[in-house]
Enzyme design. Structure first.
Site, PDB file in Angstrom:
ATOM      1  N   ASP A  47       0.789  -1.243   0.000  1.00 53.83           N
ATOM      2  CA  ASP A  47       0.000   0.000   0.000  1.00 53.83           C
ATOM      3  C   ASP A  47       0.823   1.296   0.000  1.00 53.83           C
ATOM      4  O   ASP A  47       1.837   1.399   0.702  1.00 53.83           O
ATOM      5  CB  ASP A  47      -0.869   0.070   1.262  1.00 53.83           C
ATOM      6  CG  ASP A  47      -1.674  -1.165   1.508  1.00 53.83           C
ATOM      7  OD1 ASP A  47      -1.617  -2.099   0.688  1.00 53.83           O
ATOM      8  OD2 ASP A  47      -2.370  -1.211   2.535  1.00 53.83           O
ATOM      9  N   TYR A 106       1.614  -1.319   9.964  1.00 56.16           N
ATOM     10  CA  TYR A 106       0.652  -1.446   8.869  1.00 56.16           C
ATOM     11  C   TYR A 106       0.239  -0.065   8.350  1.00 56.16           C
ATOM     12  O   TYR A 106       0.660   0.973   8.859  1.00 56.16           O
ATOM     13  CB  TYR A 106      -0.558  -2.263   9.334  1.00 56.16           C
ATOM     14  CG  TYR A 106      -0.374  -3.760   9.208  1.00 56.16           C
ATOM     15  CD1 TYR A 106       0.889  -4.317   8.965  1.00 56.16           C
ATOM     16  CD2 TYR A 106      -1.459  -4.640   9.334  1.00 56.16           C
ATOM     17  CE1 TYR A 106       1.052  -5.692   8.841  1.00 56.16           C
ATOM     18  CE2 TYR A 106      -1.300  -6.010   9.212  1.00 56.16           C
ATOM     19  CZ  TYR A 106      -0.046  -6.541   8.968  1.00 56.16           C
ATOM     20  OH  TYR A 106       0.108  -7.899   8.849  1.00 56.16           O
ATOM     21  N   GLU A 223     -10.868  -2.550   3.716  1.00 54.41           N
ATOM     22  CA  GLU A 223      -9.498  -2.088   3.937  1.00 54.41           C
ATOM     23  C   GLU A 223      -9.336  -0.709   3.306  1.00 54.41           C
ATOM     24  O   GLU A 223     -10.022  -0.352   2.346  1.00 54.41           O
ATOM     25  CB  GLU A 223      -8.502  -3.035   3.265  1.00 54.41           C
ATOM     26  CG  GLU A 223      -8.473  -4.428   3.855  1.00 54.41           C
ATOM     27  CD  GLU A 223      -7.325  -5.270   3.297  1.00 54.41           C
ATOM     28  OE1 GLU A 223      -6.610  -5.870   4.098  1.00 54.41           O
ATOM     29  OE2 GLU A 223      -7.136  -5.343   2.059  1.00 54.41           O
TER      30      GLU A 223
END
Ligand code: FRU
Length: 486
Positions: A47, A106, A223
């Site tokens: 990402d 994350y 997400e």
């Protein structure tokens, strides 16, 4: 690539210099490196994170497990840019090195507060029994790129979510700072939690509710949610994993979707007048798109050119994934447009009339016009045997079809080898950016977008015109100083 858990979660300090040198060497062997897209130095890139404007520059981090082409102990790698086209790795990294992010730093976002960049991210934590906790935590980056983590957990997992609770996106709406977080509820449906910063202090957050944006909850997890504003209209971009296909047609393992809305009702935590759910991209891979509203009023996004749970031909070279070009959003006649930023034209090194070519260097842009009432077919990454990536622009039937079945090394074929979308039956344009193993196609200046990887064999670098009469230009593209971005 499937690697044992103990390899993927080995401490960074345990990897020897020799092991790292070997990984580097292997990455360098790949014939598929991009020249003007961000790729990981080594390992897996996923990402985009912390996309923001700070200290007079655009800042963009990427999720990375640096030791191979697998999802392991993730960190953030920092890059910065003056023009949103040329990016440079600064050396700053957000490492998974505290008890609050012990199993991965994350995804998350960034926002400037008083001359420092606040990084808001998810700490992935597992206990000895491998039971997961997810914490929303923070860090500060100063102008010299020193990163200091906040000691406290900023948002604890609320009682109505499972372990799947991540990817905080911070934004300012009418002077109030909010964050939205992707979540799964106890019934295993995806939803989005909304928080606001108490007194706009980014280290104290209070829950204000669950975002009402007309979703059915058919997905099992959302997400990377992003709430962006385009000409004051809220646009929610998100990744609903497992979304029911009766709700939206998609072929990729997980879709990246959006809704255009009319207003944000902060009393009721509602996106008023939300459109139908739509695909953000029609290609084989675009995911985890992240955006922000710039201080000068633009809305920018960038996507991961990759997907979770897919093996790629580059895996054997110890790397995977790339970042898309930065795209600016606009809304015209109620439709969302995404198009590379103006500065992308600075990559144009030479220009010629478009014709078929037996050979190119596979780093070019085509700017083409397809006449109405005609089916045109191009073969890119083509060879003399008729292999290649087929792009059909059919202005008679109103369709774009991208067929990867004869384009280079095949992979992820369980999810099909064709992607398509409908278009109006009229003259149509396409700007096509090719970068060795990446293709980004912008139909009608971004009304429809196809983002994909292609892994050509040697000598698959031609352009053939199979049918139709598209006209336009061929530009060779060159990244400043000719080197790749890493
Ligand atoms: C999306 C995602 C995020 C998560 C990150 C971990 O690709 O699964 O939800 O924060 O990747 O790398």
């Amino acid at each position: 690539m499937n690697l044992p858990q103990e390899t993927r979660y080995r401490a960074y300090s345990d990897w020897s210099k020799e092991e790292i040198a070997k990984i580097n060497e292997n990455v360098n062997q790949s014939p598929w490196h991009a020249s003007y897209h961000i790729e990981p130095r080594t390992g897996l890139l996923n990402d985009p994170n912390g996309f923001s404007f700070f200290n007079g520059k655009y800042n963009l981090f990427y999720q990375n497990w640096p030791f191979g082409a697998a999802h392991g102990l993730k960190e953030w790698i920092h890059t910065e840019s003056d023009d949103l086209v040329h990016f440079y790795v600064t050396g700053a990294e957000l490492r998974p090195d505290t008890e609050h992010d012990s199993h991965g730093a994350y995804s998350g976002s960034a926002y400037e507060v008083d001359g420092k960049l606040f990084l808001f991210y998810t700490g992935n934590v597992r206990d000895k029994k491998w039971i997961r906790d997810t914490l929303q935590i923070g860090a500060w980056m100063d102008k010299d790129h020193n990163i200091t983590k906040c000691e406290n957990i900023l948002i604890h997992k609320p009682a109505d979510v499972t372990e799947h609770f991540r990817d905080p996106q911070i934004f300012n709406y009418k002077g109030q700072l909010y964050t939205i977080v992707g979540a799964q509820n106890l019934e295993k449906s995806g939803f989005i939690k909304v928080y606001k910063a108490t007194d706009n202090n980014v280290e104290t957050w209070e829950e204000v509710g669950n975002l009402d944006f007309g979703s059915t909850g058919s997905e099992y997890m959302i997400e990377c949610p992003n709430l962006l504003f385009v000409d004051e209209k809220p646009v929610i971009i998100y990744c609903p994993q497992g979304l029911d296909k009766s709700e939206l047609n998609y072929d990729n393992i997980y879709p990246n979707t959006f809704k255009i809305c009319q207003s944000f009702d902060t009393e009721n935590i509602k996106l008023v007048g939300a459109s139908e759910i739509q695909n953000l991209d029609y290609g084989f891979e675009a995911y985890a798109t992240q955006g922000f509203n710039t201080p000068d009023g633009r809305t920018l996004i960038v996507s991961w050119i990759g997907l979770p749970d897919i093996d790629y031909p580059t895996d054997k070279y110890n790397y995977q994934g790339a970042m898309s070009l930065v795209k600016e959003l606009s809304i015209k006649d109620g439709k969302l447009y995404q198009y590379p930023v103006e500065a992308i034209t600075s990559l144009r090194a030479s220009s010629e009339q478009f014709t078929a070519k037996a050979e190119t260097n596979n780093t070019y842009e085509l700017e083409l016009t397809f006449p109405p009432n005609q089916k045109s077919e191009l073969l890119l990454f083509s060879d003399s045997k008729g292999n290649g990536l087929s792009l059909i622009v059919d202005t008679k039937e109103g369709k774009i079809i991208l067929d990867r079945s004869k384009a280079g090394i095949q992979y992820a074929t369980d999810f099909g080898t064709i992607r398509e979308c409908s278009i109006d039956t009229k003259e149509t344009t396409a700007n096509i950016f090719v970068d060795n193993s990446i293709i980004e196609i912008f139909i009608n200046k971004g009304e429809k977008v196809f983002t994909s990887r292609v892994f050509p064999e040697k000598h698959q670098n031609g352009i053939q015109i199979k049918s139709g009469e598209p006209t336009g230009k061929y530009f060779e593209l060159k990244y400043q100083n000719g080197s790749k971005i890493n």
